[in-house]
Design a protein around this motif. Structure first.
Motif, PDB file in Angstrom:
ATOM      1  N   THR A  14      12.501   2.501  55.904  1.00 42.70           N
ATOM      2  CA  THR A  14      11.926   2.626  57.234  1.00 42.70           C
ATOM      3  C   THR A  14      12.697   1.778  58.221  1.00 42.70           C
ATOM      4  OG1 THR A  14      10.430   0.815  56.750  1.00 42.70           O
ATOM      5  CG2 THR A  14       9.632   3.027  56.259  1.00 42.70           C
ATOM      6  N   TYR A  73       8.278  -1.119  50.561  1.00 41.68           N
ATOM      7  CA  TYR A  73       7.086  -1.768  51.097  1.00 41.68           C
ATOM      8  C   TYR A  73       7.020  -1.577  52.608  1.00 41.68           C
ATOM      9  CZ  TYR A  73       6.824  -4.097  46.560  1.00 41.68           C
ATOM     10  OH  TYR A  73       6.727  -4.349  45.219  1.00 41.68           O
ATOM     11  N   ARG A  74       5.814  -1.596  53.130  1.00 37.10           N
ATOM     12  CA  ARG A  74       5.596  -1.543  54.563  1.00 37.10           C
ATOM     13  C   ARG A  74       4.638  -2.678  54.932  1.00 37.10           C
ATOM     14  NH1 ARG A  74       3.606   4.040  56.538  1.00 37.10           N
ATOM     15  NH2 ARG A  74       5.788   4.539  56.086  1.00 37.10           N
ATOM     16  N   LYS A  77       3.269  -4.514  52.004  1.00 38.89           N
ATOM     17  CA  LYS A  77       2.430  -3.805  51.052  1.00 38.89           C
ATOM     18  C   LYS A  77       3.194  -2.622  50.458  1.00 38.89           C
ATOM     19  CE  LYS A  77      -1.878  -5.001  53.417  1.00 38.89           C
ATOM     20  NZ  LYS A  77      -3.084  -4.486  54.097  1.00 38.89           N
ATOM     21  N   ASN A  79       4.484   0.755  49.514  1.00 38.64           N
ATOM     22  CA  ASN A  79       4.370   2.027  50.227  1.00 38.64           C
ATOM     23  C   ASN A  79       4.791   3.207  49.353  1.00 38.64           C
ATOM     24  OD1 ASN A  79       6.305   3.784  52.610  1.00 38.64           O
ATOM     25  ND2 ASN A  79       4.075   3.864  52.507  1.00 38.64           N
ATOM     26  N   LYS A  80       5.932   3.085  48.652  1.00 38.04           N
ATOM     27  CA  LYS A  80       6.420   4.174  47.790  1.00 38.04           C
ATOM     28  C   LYS A  80       6.981   3.606  46.501  1.00 38.04           C
ATOM     29  CE  LYS A  80       7.562   7.729  51.216  1.00 38.04           C
ATOM     30  NZ  LYS A  80       8.615   8.651  51.725  1.00 38.04           N
ATOM     31  N   GLU A  96       2.678   7.228  46.475  1.00 34.98           N
ATOM     32  CA  GLU A  96       2.744   6.714  47.838  1.00 34.98           C
ATOM     33  C   GLU A  96       1.378   6.153  48.204  1.00 34.98           C
ATOM     34  OE1 GLU A  96       3.782   8.207  52.416  1.00 34.98           O
ATOM     35  OE2 GLU A  96       4.205   9.504  50.690  1.00 34.98           O
ATOM     36  N   TRP A  97       1.385   5.026  48.955  1.00 36.00           N
ATOM     37  CA  TRP A  97       0.159   4.355  49.346  1.00 36.00           C
ATOM     38  C   TRP A  97       0.048   4.282  50.858  1.00 36.00           C
ATOM     39  CZ3 TRP A  97       2.975   3.199  45.102  1.00 36.00           C
ATOM     40  CH2 TRP A  97       2.299   3.041  43.871  1.00 36.00           C
ATOM     41  N   ALA A  98      -1.185   4.273  51.350  1.00 38.75           N
ATOM     42  CA  ALA A  98      -1.444   4.063  52.773  1.00 38.75           C
ATOM     43  C   ALA A  98      -1.402   2.570  53.078  1.00 38.75           C
ATOM     44  CB  ALA A  98      -2.807   4.643  53.149  1.00 38.75           C
ATOM     45  N   ALA A  99      -1.457   2.240  54.360  1.00 40.39           N
ATOM     46  CA  ALA A  99      -1.390   0.828  54.769  1.00 40.39           C
ATOM     47  C   ALA A  99      -2.563   0.025  54.242  1.00 40.39           C
ATOM     48  CB  ALA A  99      -1.324   0.744  56.286  1.00 40.39           C
ATOM     49  N   ASP A 123      -6.713   8.506  53.662  1.00 41.32           N
ATOM     50  CA  ASP A 123      -6.725   7.039  53.653  1.00 41.32           C
ATOM     51  C   ASP A 123      -8.074   6.487  53.217  1.00 41.32           C
ATOM     52  OD1 ASP A 123      -4.214   7.354  54.616  1.00 41.32           O
ATOM     53  OD2 ASP A 123      -4.513   6.273  56.506  1.00 41.32           O
TER      54      ASP A 123
END
Length: 389
Positions: A14, A73-74, A77, A79-80, A96-99, A123
């Motif tokens: 990102t 991570y985003r 946290k 993220n993928k 994949e995870w949400a925030a 989410d």
């Protein structure tokens, strides 16, 4: 190969990840932009944002090459997460995870393509999609849901494939009894109904947001009838298919005016060409809004030559013209045989006789009372003379 994989990794990062990063390999600081520092080494590279200390990415290094487990991570946290092969494609489980930390996507890669069970969530944790991905869409199945947990789309497979997450055995009518299911829009409005038996749609209707039907389908044996509607609910088109072979063959195509009156109807026959069945246009009929025929074109084959027999009518239903034409190609045709035009009272007005090359050889003209006015032989230079003289 390592540089190519690193380039692939950079594409996945990102924008925030392009901040300055500090990376470690097995606890030792490493400059990931210097290939000499990673040459021949194996382990897990972990990179953090220098300013915030947040984790940005992790990837596996094997003998100096970047492949294996990859994590991104985003805002610190996860993220993928996925795994790559030495030549690039993803393989195995991908997530994949949400925030908020909610898992929102999970599936298995086979040589870079999703295969088998694929699930996704909103989410909130509510199910969004459950899909079985096969080599072709017809071999797979899928169920989609709104954020309010209502079914929004259902595609059945050749057998139940979505259990235990979705009871597609019951929904798709695999128990020997037809099942009727409804689907809904994100706002909770009814968007469609389906009646299914052994995974095959027997009858269905989809609706506009207004509640009016947008299209429907009804299956009767190997024949399927489709209807298409304007937003005011008036049917504007109807098609009939024969699904006894693949691809399905069109048998009828009808068009309707905004008033609901039939204005055009095309009928097809099934012909075989080069060992394959296909739909061939047999009749094209148009109608006035008062219901009377406007024109009819009948198509037949004489050997490999297509012949078009054309009739035109007045709005009172009286025959105005009839004649035949032979196709000389996609955009060319020539007149053949006798062509007739008629008065409103039904008596013949004009008769043209064509030769095999499409040239008029004889022309006869009558008055409305049936009196013959002229009977001429025509020549290629445009001249003529009365027959028998």
């Amino acid at each position: 190969m390592r540089h190519r994989l690193l380039a692939t990794l950079l594409i996945c990062i990102t924008p925030a990840a392009f901040a300055v990063q500090d990376c470690e390999l097995n606890g030792q600081t490493i400059n990931t932009n210097n290939g000499a520092e990673s040459a021949g080494k194996t382990g897990l590279v972990r990179c953090k944002d220098r300013d915030t200390g947040r984790m940005e990415r992790e990837y596996e290094l094997r003998n100096g090459d970047s492949f294996g487990l990859m994590r991104y991570y985003r805002d610190g946290k996860l993220n993928k997460e996925f795994t790559t092969t030495p030549n690039g494609p993803h393989v195995g489980l991908e997530r994949e995870w949400a925030a908020n930390g909610q898992l929102i996507e999970e599936f298995t890669n086979v040589n870079g393509n999703a295969r088998g069970l694929r699930r996704s969530w909103y989410d909130s944790g509510a199910p969004k999609r459950v899909e079985f991905v096969a080599d072709t869409e017809r071999e797979g199945a899928a169920a989609h849901f709104t954020a309010n947990k209502q079914l929004s789309e259902l595609r059945c497979g050749p057998k139940p494939l979505l259990a235990p997450h979705v009871d597609d055995a019951a929904l798709c009518g695999f128990g020997g009894k037809a099942s009727t299911v409804s689907t809904f829009g994100s706002d909770g409005t009814l968007r469609g109904t389906q009646t299914l038996l052994a995974g095959v749609v027997q009858k269905s209707t989809r609706f506009y947001s207004s509640g009016k039907p947008s299209d429907d389908l009804e299956r009767n044996g190997t024949q399927v009838k489709e209807g298409f509607y304007a937003e005011d609910g008036i049917k504007r088109r109807e098609k009939l298919w024969d699904e006894s072979s693949r691809p399905a063959l069109l048998l009828r195509d009808a068009e309707f005016h905004a008033s609901g009156t039939l204005v055009r109807e095309r009928l097809y026959t099934v012909a075989e060409s080069n060992g394959r069945k296909r739909s061939r246009l047999a009749l094209d009929a148009r109608y006035f809004l008062n219901g009377q025929p406007q024109s009819k074109e009948k198509f037949t084959l004489e050997g490999s030559t297509e012949v078009r027999e054309w009739q035109r009518f007045t709005d009172s239903g009286k025959l105005r013209f009839q004649g035949s034409f032979v196709s000389d190609g996609r955009y060319s045709e020539r007149a053949i045989g006798v062509h007739l035009s008629f008065f409103e009272n039904g008596k013949t007005e004009l008769e043209n006789t064509y030769d095999a090359q499409g040239n008029i050889k004889r022309q006869r003209v009558w008055d409305a009372d049936g009196t013959l006015r002229s009977d001429d032989e025509l020549f290629e230079d445009g001249s003529r003379k009365a027959m028998g003289r």
